[in-house]
Every structure is written in structure tokens, then in C-alpha cells.
Design a protein around this motif. Sequence first.
Motif, PDB file in Angstrom:
ATOM      1  N   VAL A   9      15.368  11.891  -2.827  1.00  0.00           N
ATOM      2  CA  VAL A   9      13.976  11.449  -2.792  1.00  0.00           C
ATOM      3  C   VAL A   9      13.589  11.258  -1.325  1.00  0.00           C
ATOM      4  N   VAL A  10      12.564  11.989  -0.893  1.00  0.00           N
ATOM      5  CA  VAL A  10      12.141  11.972   0.511  1.00  0.00           C
ATOM      6  C   VAL A  10      10.722  11.418   0.599  1.00  0.00           C
ATOM      7  N   PRO A  11      10.525  10.251   1.196  1.00  0.00           N
ATOM      8  CA  PRO A  11       9.172   9.701   1.341  1.00  0.00           C
ATOM      9  C   PRO A  11       8.345  10.504   2.346  1.00  0.00           C
ATOM     10  N   LEU A  12       7.088  10.750   1.978  1.00  0.00           N
ATOM     11  CA  LEU A  12       6.109  11.341   2.895  1.00  0.00           C
ATOM     12  C   LEU A  12       4.941  10.359   2.886  1.00  0.00           C
ATOM     13  N   GLU A  13       4.923   9.471   3.875  1.00  0.00           N
ATOM     14  CA  GLU A  13       3.981   8.370   3.847  1.00  0.00           C
ATOM     15  C   GLU A  13       3.258   8.233   5.174  1.00  0.00           C
ATOM     16  N   GLY A  14       2.069   7.640   5.099  1.00  0.00           N
ATOM     17  CA  GLY A  14       1.318   7.317   6.297  1.00  0.00           C
ATOM     18  C   GLY A  14       0.575   8.505   6.878  1.00  0.00           C
ATOM     19  N   GLY A  15      -0.125   8.230   7.987  1.00  0.00           N
ATOM     20  CA  GLY A  15      -0.856   9.286   8.667  1.00  0.00           C
ATOM     21  C   GLY A  15       0.080  10.354   9.210  1.00  0.00           C
TER      22      GLY A  15
ATOM     23  N   VAL B 125      14.971  18.182  -4.475  1.00  0.00           N
ATOM     24  CA  VAL B 125      14.259  17.221  -3.633  1.00  0.00           C
ATOM     25  C   VAL B 125      13.004  16.754  -4.355  1.00  0.00           C
ATOM     26  N   VAL B 126      12.742  15.457  -4.296  1.00  0.00           N
ATOM     27  CA  VAL B 126      11.487  14.885  -4.782  1.00  0.00           C
ATOM     28  C   VAL B 126      10.767  14.254  -3.601  1.00  0.00           C
ATOM     29  N   LEU B 127       9.537  14.673  -3.353  1.00  0.00           N
ATOM     30  CA  LEU B 127       8.715  14.122  -2.285  1.00  0.00           C
ATOM     31  C   LEU B 127       7.881  12.978  -2.851  1.00  0.00           C
ATOM     32  N   ARG B 128       8.037  11.800  -2.320  1.00  0.00           N
ATOM     33  CA  ARG B 128       7.253  10.645  -2.753  1.00  0.00           C
ATOM     34  C   ARG B 128       6.113  10.488  -1.755  1.00  0.00           C
ATOM     35  N   ILE B 129       4.920  10.945  -2.162  1.00  0.00           N
ATOM     36  CA  ILE B 129       3.794  11.080  -1.231  1.00  0.00           C
ATOM     37  C   ILE B 129       2.836   9.906  -1.352  1.00  0.00           C
ATOM     38  N   ASN B 130       2.471   9.376  -0.193  1.00  0.00           N
ATOM     39  CA  ASN B 130       1.534   8.258  -0.121  1.00  0.00           C
ATOM     40  C   ASN B 130       0.832   8.363   1.230  1.00  0.00           C
ATOM     41  N   SER B 131      -0.088   9.327   1.336  1.00  0.00           N
ATOM     42  CA  SER B 131      -0.673   9.645   2.640  1.00  0.00           C
ATOM     43  C   SER B 131      -2.083  10.175   2.476  1.00  0.00           C
ATOM     44  N   GLY B 132      -2.930   9.787   3.436  1.00  0.00           N
ATOM     45  CA  GLY B 132      -4.297  10.293   3.470  1.00  0.00           C
ATOM     46  C   GLY B 132      -4.481  11.461   4.414  1.00  0.00           C
TER      47      GLY B 132
ATOM     48  N   LEU C  47      -3.652   4.883   7.428  1.00  0.00           N
ATOM     49  CA  LEU C  47      -5.082   4.878   7.668  1.00  0.00           C
ATOM     50  C   LEU C  47      -5.839   4.106   6.601  1.00  0.00           C
ATOM     51  N   THR C  48      -5.281   4.034   5.396  1.00  0.00           N
ATOM     52  CA  THR C  48      -5.976   3.375   4.298  1.00  0.00           C
ATOM     53  C   THR C  48      -5.177   2.175   3.802  1.00  0.00           C
ATOM     54  N   ARG C  49      -5.894   1.121   3.430  1.00  0.00           N
ATOM     55  CA  ARG C  49      -5.239  -0.090   2.948  1.00  0.00           C
ATOM     56  C   ARG C  49      -4.513   0.162   1.628  1.00  0.00           C
ATOM     57  N   SER C  50      -5.074   1.001   0.757  1.00  0.00           N
ATOM     58  CA  SER C  50      -4.443   1.263  -0.533  1.00  0.00           C
ATOM     59  C   SER C  50      -3.076   1.913  -0.361  1.00  0.00           C
ATOM     60  N   ALA C  51      -2.990   2.869   0.569  1.00  0.00           N
ATOM     61  CA  ALA C  51      -1.707   3.523   0.814  1.00  0.00           C
ATOM     62  C   ALA C  51      -0.723   2.555   1.448  1.00  0.00           C
ATOM     63  N   TYR C  52      -1.216   1.723   2.339  1.00  0.00           N
ATOM     64  CA  TYR C  52      -0.370   0.726   2.995  1.00  0.00           C
ATOM     65  C   TYR C  52       0.238  -0.228   1.972  1.00  0.00           C
ATOM     66  N   LEU C  53      -0.584  -0.716   1.046  1.00  0.00           N
ATOM     67  CA  LEU C  53      -0.114  -1.677   0.059  1.00  0.00           C
ATOM     68  C   LEU C  53       0.836  -1.044  -0.955  1.00  0.00           C
ATOM     69  N   ALA C  54       0.684   0.253  -1.194  1.00  0.00           N
ATOM     70  CA  ALA C  54       1.532   0.929  -2.177  1.00  0.00           C
ATOM     71  C   ALA C  54       2.882   1.346  -1.605  1.00  0.00           C
ATOM     72  N   SER C  55       3.043   1.201  -0.298  1.00  0.00           N
ATOM     73  CA  SER C  55       4.258   1.685   0.357  1.00  0.00           C
ATOM     74  C   SER C  55       5.330   0.599   0.449  1.00  0.00           C
TER      75      SER C  55
END
Length: 371
Positions: free
Chosen positions: A91-97, A122-129, A300-308
Amino acid sequence: MAGTDPEPDPESESAADPGPGATEAEDDPTDPPEGEAAADPTALYERLRSVGGRLLGSYPAIVVVAAVVGVVLAPVVAGVVGQGSSGTVAVVPLEGGIDGESAAALAATLQRARADPDIDAVVLRINSGGGSAPASETMYLEISKTAEEMPVVSSVGSIAASGAYYAAVGSDRIYAKPASLVGNVGVLFTPPPDQEPNDIIIATGPSKLAGASERGWYYKTDALQEAFLSAVVEGRGDALEIPRERVATAELFTGAEAVETGMADEIGITRDAVEYAAAEAGLDSYDVTVLRPQSSTRFLTRSAYLASDAPNRTMVSVRYFVGEEGGNQYPNFLMIPRGIVVEELADGSPNGTERTASPGADPRSEVARGR
């Protein structure tokens, strides 16, 4: 019935006390044959049956004969039952700007996964704007390359917008939550200021200072948009339920809408993506390991920040990507939802004005032009 002793288990008794017949059964008559006969379970069974005819009156002897048959046939059965395999899903996180640092870190992580013989999917865990257009393209190319060698599945947390969605379409399948935000296929750019040769800088050609004419930069932006759009249409393939023209409007879908339109495949969470990836890799049993790219995580976004759950995550202003006024000598190509840019700059611009497009306005007055 209560108070009644259970009947003894025959197999347990025979194992504990083989009886007098065990010695006879373990002698020459029941020894498994060697050579080709040992490899033929049917021939062995017939031989044991003919020899064991004399022993059928002895229950312990029957148990021993069954045990011998089991030992010899066990490899045959194991060969059928054990056809599956075990392995690892990363599992590979893809997060943030998305910037050069995060793109390089993701690329290194995926290269590590491809080189590791123990990693099968591979699973990409995406949380990005989204973020920088060139950096987003780097992620897309690395993910596409990895998908050529093993199953790659994306799982959208809070958001996979613009450049982050660009990266996601390089995978084989996209999962999203009902409230996820998915899509926003488009490109922004900050146009360069007017520049003319003067007594300090002498230019040898009309485009030397700015790189291209104003119209030329719009054409370049359109070319980037076309590459992004084509990647989405080709990557989603037959799953896409909406026309190319609607994809090009840069609409941002909820997860439920994304599945309905074919921008994503299925409603689910990371666990569902892991299970699908493992099945695609042919794994009957598997371990799950998290490979976190070694980079800063800027949201960049509060929603993504809180979900990370990223360690040491921080919030940044969109000015990190757009830059300050007058600070861009060349267009800065971005893949970020236009709403984020306009809202932040409207709230925090030094002169208190909203820097956005208006009918009939000079396009050079825009901080960002959406496509």
C-alpha cells in the motif's frame, strides 16, 4: 446425553494403541512399492487391497492400511490444493499537494516495489487535490509503468482531483468512497507578465523573453489539457459512461457519481482495493505492507488534511504553487481545482481583490486560467 461418556474415537484409539495387527501391517505386505509403482496411486491402491484382504477382519490393520495410503497419496492431494500462492500487497500513500519532491519520492517507492520479488501488487491510497502539472505527469508515468508489471489499484480517500486523478488513471482500477471527490480533468496556468527588450536586456527574437506569444502559451496549455484528457479516456476505456466532451469540462464528481459515470470503478475502501489487487495477482494468502514515500506532505485542502494519517503533515497556501504576484517569468502549469486557487487568493490577496476571469477581461489579468 448428559452424564453419558462419549463414544471413543476409533482413529484416536488406533493411534494410541495400534494393536497386534500393526506389526504385521507394517511388515513387507504394506510397504509402499518403489519405482514407478510408487508414483501410481491406483496401482498402489489395488496392491494394498489385494494384500489387505487377509487383514479386513482386524480393525487396527484397516487403520494402518488407510494410513499408508494417505501417506503415499498426500503429495498428490497437496499438489492440487496448494496450486495457489502467497505474496505481498504494498500500500503506497499518494497524499498532499503534488510537487517535484513528492513525485520523485513516489517514483522511488514504485521502483522499489517493482524491484522487490516479494511484492506482487500495489494499492495507491490517494488523498490529494493535485499540484504541479509536470510532477503529476511524472506520477502518472511511473504508475503506468508499474501497472505493466503487476496489478495496481487506486483507493480514493477524501479527494483525487486534477493532477492526483491524472495519476490514478494510470492504475488498473479505481475505488472511491461515496463522499470522495474525483475528477476535475483540467489545467491552469499563470500567464507571464508583459516583457519587452530594453536597455538592460536585449532579446534576439520576439519570444526570447516570454518563451512564446500570449496566443502561443494558450496553445501550449491546450496541448497539456489534451494529453491529460486522452490519458483519462484511454485509461478508463469502456468503463467510461460519459462523452469526452463532458470529461473536458473539468467536473468534480462525488465518489458515487464517479462510479455512475465511469470515472471510477467501484465504491469501496482501501481494504477492498487490497483484496482486488491480491486476487488479480493470484494470491491465496498475502501480507500487506505500507511503503510510505519519503517526502514532506503538504495539503492544500482541509478535508484532505483531516483524512490523512501522514506523519508531520502540514497545510500550505495555494501560493506555494501559484507564487506571488509578478513572480512568474514563465507560465506555471498546474493541475489543481480552480476553485481552490480562486478562493484562497480572494481571501488572502494583498489588495483584497478576487483575481479571476471576468467577461471581456484581459486574460493576462488572471492569476490562473482554467481549462
